[in-house]
Design a protein around this motif. Structure first.
Motif, PDB file in Angstrom:
ATOM      1  N   ASP A   1      48.314 -87.648 -28.426  1.00 14.30           N
ATOM      2  CA  ASP A   1      48.653 -88.798 -27.331  1.00 14.30           C
ATOM      3  C   ASP A   1      47.513 -89.446 -26.671  1.00 14.30           C
ATOM      4  N   ALA A   2      46.265 -88.696 -26.680  1.00 15.70           N
ATOM      5  CA  ALA A   2      44.975 -89.255 -26.218  1.00 15.70           C
ATOM      6  C   ALA A   2      44.644 -90.628 -27.324  1.00 15.70           C
ATOM      7  N   ALA A   3      44.711 -90.216 -28.427  1.00 18.01           N
ATOM      8  CA  ALA A   3      44.276 -91.282 -29.502  1.00 18.01           C
ATOM      9  C   ALA A   3      45.263 -92.500 -29.368  1.00 18.01           C
ATOM     10  N   HIS A   4      46.450 -92.288 -29.073  1.00 23.43           N
ATOM     11  CA  HIS A   4      47.298 -93.407 -28.738  1.00 23.43           C
ATOM     12  C   HIS A   4      46.918 -94.180 -27.637  1.00 23.43           C
ATOM     13  N   ARG A   5      46.567 -93.528 -26.538  1.00 25.17           N
ATOM     14  CA  ARG A   5      46.073 -94.177 -25.403  1.00 25.17           C
ATOM     15  C   ARG A   5      45.092 -94.802 -25.600  1.00 25.17           C
ATOM     16  N   ILE A   6      44.167 -94.362 -26.219  1.00 26.74           N
ATOM     17  CA  ILE A   6      42.859 -95.157 -26.635  1.00 26.74           C
ATOM     18  C   ILE A   6      43.245 -96.525 -27.514  1.00 26.74           C
ATOM     19  N   GLN A   7      44.245 -96.332 -28.348  1.00 29.79           N
ATOM     20  CA  GLN A   7      44.616 -97.234 -29.472  1.00 29.79           C
ATOM     21  C   GLN A   7      45.270 -98.436 -28.385  1.00 29.79           C
ATOM     22  N   GLN A   8      45.887 -98.208 -27.358  1.00 28.38           N
ATOM     23  CA  GLN A   8      46.637 -99.167 -26.359  1.00 28.38           C
ATOM     24  C   GLN A   8      45.399 -99.538 -25.469  1.00 28.38           C
ATOM     25  N   GLY A   9      44.291 -99.173 -25.498  1.00 29.04           N
ATOM     26  CA  GLY A   9      43.010 -99.790 -24.562  1.00 29.04           C
ATOM     27  C   GLY A   9      42.514 -98.777 -23.430  1.00 29.04           C
ATOM     28  N   ASP A  10      43.201 -97.887 -23.345  1.00 26.74           N
ATOM     29  CA  ASP A  10      42.739 -96.738 -22.267  1.00 26.74           C
ATOM     30  C   ASP A  10      41.391 -96.006 -22.698  1.00 26.74           C
ATOM     31  N   LEU A  11      40.448 -96.560 -22.897  1.00 29.85           N
ATOM     32  CA  LEU A  11      39.028 -95.756 -23.093  1.00 29.85           C
ATOM     33  C   LEU A  11      38.877 -94.646 -22.241  1.00 29.85           C
ATOM     34  N   ASP A  12      39.621 -94.492 -21.327  1.00 31.63           N
ATOM     35  CA  ASP A  12      39.241 -93.257 -20.208  1.00 31.63           C
ATOM     36  C   ASP A  12      40.093 -91.886 -20.699  1.00 31.63           C
ATOM     37  N   ALA A  13      40.661 -92.043 -21.735  1.00 26.63           N
ATOM     38  CA  ALA A  13      41.620 -91.106 -22.128  1.00 26.63           C
ATOM     39  C   ALA A  13      40.683 -89.871 -22.759  1.00 26.63           C
ATOM     40  N   ARG A  14      40.989 -88.638 -22.209  1.00 23.55           N
ATOM     41  CA  ARG A  14      40.360 -87.601 -22.808  1.00 23.55           C
ATOM     42  C   ARG A  14      41.226 -86.268 -22.891  1.00 23.55           C
TER      43      ARG A  14
END
Length: 181
Positions: free
Chosen positions: A49-62
């Protein structure tokens, strides 16, 4: 001798007890496998899920670095990667602003020969590029060994009426002019 029927009944009871025991052990094993599987997959799903959020541009995903040692290490590595990506993006955005400011300064310099216009446009572009609200340009007066305020933005003009000249080495502008840094 014991009648066959009694022996067969005992064997049938024993088979029934064994069948019940095997079914109980099987049910416990199945429940245990489901619980262990969920415990192992939960951190992996969170990582996905976090990797998907980063893929969408949310670089604050942890992710929370929990679970087994290997999963926790993977989560920690993922968080380090995400932090590095966020820092890289921030640095690229800052460099882009600086390049845009340099471009505007170059355009200003090539568009006019009037010093005050060049200084005004250079100061405006620099403030915009750095994302700050106030700035000053001092020019060096070599004969007087001082720097003189030439242009300013962002502060009330009366602030500059008192001190608009600095000897080399005095005040922040004088120290910068002397050191060249």
């Amino acid at each position: 001798l014991m009648p066959t029927r009694i022996v067969l009944a005992a064997i049938a009871d024993l088979r029934l007890y064994l069948l019940i025991l095997l079914m109980g052990v099987g049910a416990v094993t199945l429940v245990g496998a489901v619980l262990i599987g969920e415990k192992l997959t939960r951190p992996i799903i969170a990582l996905e899920d976090a990797a998907h959020r980063i893929q969408q541009g949310d670089l604050d995903a942890r992710v929370e670095a929990g679970g087994s040692h290997e999963i926790a290490a993977l989560g920690a590595t993922f968080n380090t990667m995400a932090k590095g990506l966020a820092q890289s993006r921030s640095q690229i955005e800052r460099q882009l602003r600086e390049l845009a400011a340099i471009n505007r300064i170059g355009t200003a310099v090539s568009g006019t020969l009037l010093l005050n216009e060049v200084l005004d446009q250079a100061l405006d572009a620099t403030l915009l590029g750095l994302g700050v609200e106030a700035g000053e340009i001092f020019l060096l007066d070599e004969e007087q060994a001082e720097v003189v305020l030439a242009r300013h933005r962002g502060l009330a003009p009366e602030v500059f009426l008192e001190i608009h000249r600095f000897k080399l080495g005095e005040g922040f502008p004088g120290r910068v002019a002397l050191s060249g840094e």
